[in-house]
Design a protein around this motif. Structure first.
Motif, PDB file in Angstrom:
ATOM      1  N   UNK A  10       0.921  -1.358  -0.031  1.00  0.00           N
ATOM      2  CA  UNK A  10      -0.045   0.084   0.032  1.00  0.00           C
ATOM      3  C   UNK A  10       0.804   1.241   0.112  1.00  0.00           C
ATOM      4  N   UNK A  11       2.144   1.216   0.721  1.00  0.00           N
ATOM      5  CA  UNK A  11       2.837   2.304   0.938  1.00  0.00           C
ATOM      6  C   UNK A  11       3.524   2.541  -0.571  1.00  0.00           C
ATOM      7  N   UNK A  12       3.995   1.488  -1.186  1.00  0.00           N
ATOM      8  CA  UNK A  12       4.488   1.649  -2.531  1.00  0.00           C
ATOM      9  C   UNK A  12       3.599   2.213  -3.685  1.00  0.00           C
ATOM     10  N   UNK A  13       2.211   1.785  -3.430  1.00  0.00           N
ATOM     11  CA  UNK A  13       1.208   2.311  -4.446  1.00  0.00           C
ATOM     12  C   UNK A  13       0.849   3.906  -4.085  1.00  0.00           C
ATOM     13  N   UNK A  14       0.718   3.959  -2.651  1.00  0.00           N
ATOM     14  CA  UNK A  14       0.351   5.552  -2.230  1.00  0.00           C
ATOM     15  C   UNK A  14       1.512   6.570  -2.538  1.00  0.00           C
ATOM     16  N   UNK A  15       2.525   5.955  -2.549  1.00  0.00           N
ATOM     17  CA  UNK A  15       3.927   6.941  -2.785  1.00  0.00           C
ATOM     18  C   UNK A  15       3.916   7.219  -4.290  1.00  0.00           C
ATOM     19  N   UNK A  16       3.784   6.319  -5.175  1.00  0.00           N
ATOM     20  CA  UNK A  16       3.886   6.189  -6.464  1.00  0.00           C
ATOM     21  C   UNK A  16       2.946   7.164  -7.114  1.00  0.00           C
ATOM     22  N   UNK A  17       1.377   6.834  -6.752  1.00  0.00           N
ATOM     23  CA  UNK A  17       0.254   7.744  -7.204  1.00  0.00           C
ATOM     24  C   UNK A  17       0.672   9.326  -6.619  1.00  0.00           C
ATOM     25  N   UNK A  81     -13.232   7.689 -22.015  1.00  0.00           N
ATOM     26  CA  UNK A  81     -13.171   7.354 -20.380  1.00  0.00           C
ATOM     27  C   UNK A  81     -11.773   7.774 -20.053  1.00  0.00           C
ATOM     28  N   UNK A  82     -11.485   8.169 -19.094  1.00  0.00           N
ATOM     29  CA  UNK A  82     -10.302   8.666 -18.408  1.00  0.00           C
ATOM     30  C   UNK A  82     -10.347   8.093 -16.894  1.00  0.00           C
ATOM     31  N   UNK A  83      -9.197   7.568 -16.254  1.00  0.00           N
ATOM     32  CA  UNK A  83      -9.154   7.219 -14.714  1.00  0.00           C
ATOM     33  C   UNK A  83      -9.433   8.221 -13.918  1.00  0.00           C
ATOM     34  N   UNK A  84      -9.556   8.196 -12.805  1.00  0.00           N
ATOM     35  CA  UNK A  84      -9.754   9.181 -11.823  1.00  0.00           C
ATOM     36  C   UNK A  84      -8.435   9.753 -11.674  1.00  0.00           C
ATOM     37  N   UNK A  85      -7.429   9.045 -11.816  1.00  0.00           N
ATOM     38  CA  UNK A  85      -6.165   9.624 -11.436  1.00  0.00           C
ATOM     39  C   UNK A  85      -5.754  10.677 -12.532  1.00  0.00           C
ATOM     40  N   UNK A  86      -6.026  10.350 -13.945  1.00  0.00           N
ATOM     41  CA  UNK A  86      -5.937  11.380 -14.872  1.00  0.00           C
ATOM     42  C   UNK A  86      -6.747  12.501 -14.599  1.00  0.00           C
ATOM     43  N   UNK A  87      -7.940  12.455 -14.295  1.00  0.00           N
ATOM     44  CA  UNK A  87      -8.787  13.547 -14.327  1.00  0.00           C
ATOM     45  C   UNK A  87      -8.068  14.164 -12.878  1.00  0.00           C
ATOM     46  N   UNK A  88      -7.962  13.718 -11.818  1.00  0.00           N
ATOM     47  CA  UNK A  88      -7.564  14.434 -10.780  1.00  0.00           C
ATOM     48  C   UNK A  88      -6.227  15.223 -10.937  1.00  0.00           C
ATOM     49  N   UNK A  89      -5.549  14.586 -11.854  1.00  0.00           N
ATOM     50  CA  UNK A  89      -4.122  15.199 -12.050  1.00  0.00           C
ATOM     51  C   UNK A  89      -4.426  16.483 -13.016  1.00  0.00           C
ATOM     52  N   UNK A  90      -5.250  16.444 -14.090  1.00  0.00           N
ATOM     53  CA  UNK A  90      -5.872  17.527 -14.701  1.00  0.00           C
ATOM     54  C   UNK A  90      -6.461  18.771 -13.779  1.00  0.00           C
ATOM     55  N   UNK A 161      -7.477  11.952  -2.415  1.00  0.00           N
ATOM     56  CA  UNK A 161      -7.838  10.735  -1.704  1.00  0.00           C
ATOM     57  C   UNK A 161      -9.171  10.551  -1.544  1.00  0.00           C
ATOM     58  N   UNK A 162     -10.127  11.609  -1.662  1.00  0.00           N
ATOM     59  CA  UNK A 162     -11.558  11.790  -1.523  1.00  0.00           C
ATOM     60  C   UNK A 162     -12.212  11.429  -2.582  1.00  0.00           C
ATOM     61  N   UNK A 163     -11.427  11.384  -3.785  1.00  0.00           N
ATOM     62  CA  UNK A 163     -12.064  10.856  -5.171  1.00  0.00           C
ATOM     63  C   UNK A 163     -11.429   9.715  -5.515  1.00  0.00           C
ATOM     64  N   UNK A 164     -11.131   8.690  -4.862  1.00  0.00           N
ATOM     65  CA  UNK A 164     -11.027   7.122  -5.202  1.00  0.00           C
ATOM     66  C   UNK A 164      -9.684   7.157  -6.142  1.00  0.00           C
ATOM     67  N   UNK A 165      -8.515   8.214  -5.609  1.00  0.00           N
ATOM     68  CA  UNK A 165      -7.135   8.128  -6.118  1.00  0.00           C
ATOM     69  C   UNK A 165      -6.355   7.672  -5.071  1.00  0.00           C
ATOM     70  N   UNK A 166      -5.462   6.658  -5.299  1.00  0.00           N
ATOM     71  CA  UNK A 166      -5.095   6.037  -4.407  1.00  0.00           C
ATOM     72  C   UNK A 166      -3.524   6.765  -3.688  1.00  0.00           C
ATOM     73  N   UNK A 167      -3.830   8.071  -3.607  1.00  0.00           N
ATOM     74  CA  UNK A 167      -2.667   8.944  -2.970  1.00  0.00           C
ATOM     75  C   UNK A 167      -2.597   8.386  -1.444  1.00  0.00           C
ATOM     76  N   UNK A 168      -1.587   8.859  -0.824  1.00  0.00           N
ATOM     77  CA  UNK A 168      -1.134   8.427   0.515  1.00  0.00           C
ATOM     78  C   UNK A 168      -2.020   8.480   1.527  1.00  0.00           C
TER      79      UNK A 168
END
Length: 218
Positions: A10-17, A81-90, A161-168
């Motif tokens: 989980x830490x690896x995923x959270x730090x990466x995102x 369709x775009x992932x929430x991570x892409x949309x959140x980054x935008x 984190x509140x929008x289903x993006x796996x940040x820390x």
């Protein structure tokens, strides 16, 4: 330490995102903010008006609402369709671009007007006056406030984190919802805070390095 070593995946995923949202959001903010900052000082009235409208419309909207517009509004438009991570980054890039634009505009105002006039006198168009003469000096003069903008961007990644993006910060919920993973919510949050403090200290060191290097260059 069980909160870390028992949840390394989980830490690896959270730090990466978190780093991905910060880096790509920062690139979007710097590129878009530079364009908008140049528009804000453009001799073309319509360009200045568009730049002014963009900054005041987006900057005065809470970041959480900007996330809502991108993640839920985009899907309602039936676009690819775009992932929430892409949309959140935008979302975070577009939002931070307004602060980059205003910071850069303040830097542009520190460049003597005579330099721009001299560049125009030798026939350089507005684009070259900005890219060759004005913007390089403007960036050097706004290193501390620009780094503050990027540090704020890093901290704003927690909103994702509140929008289903796996940040820390999302680690706390993942670990709390599992009965098999070690670590209390408070312990996880303290380690997350330690990570952000370490990265901010790294950015502060980078700021001082750039300040010293460019001060000598002048």
């Amino acid at each position: 330490m069980d909160a870390i070593f028992g949840n390394l995946d989980l830490w690896r995923e959270g730090i990466t995102f978190t780093i991905a949202v910060f880096v790509f959001g920062g690139i979007i903010a710097l590129v878009l903010g530079t364009i908008v900052g140049a528009m804000r000082v453009s001799p073309v009235p319509i360009a200045r008006a568009v730049g002014w409208a963009y900054v005041n419309l987006v900057r005065n909207t809470p970041l959480t609402l900007v996330f809502f517009f991108f993640i839920f509004g985009y899907s309602a438009l039936a676009l690819p369709a775009l992932s929430n991570t892409v949309l959140g980054t935008l979302a975070i890039g577009v939002y931070t671009a307004t602060y980059v634009a205003e910071t850069l505009r303040a830097g542009i105002n520190t460049v003597p007007v005579g330099q721009a006039e001299a560049a125009r006198a030798i026939g350089l168009p507005f684009g070259q006056v900005m890219s060759v003469v004005v913007l390089p000096q403007a960036f050097r003069s706004v290193v501390p406030p620009m780094m503050s903008v990027l540090i704020a961007l890093l901290k704003n990644t927690t909103v994702a984190a509140g929008f289903s993006i796996s940040v820390l910060p999302a680690l706390q919920a993942s670990i709390s919802n599992s009965h098999t993973r070690p670590g209390s919510p408070m312990e996880v949050l303290l380690w997350v805070a330690a990570f952000f403090i370490a990265v901010v200290m790294l950015l502060t060191w980078l700021q001082r390095t750039l300040e010293n290097r460019w001060r000598i260059a002048r």
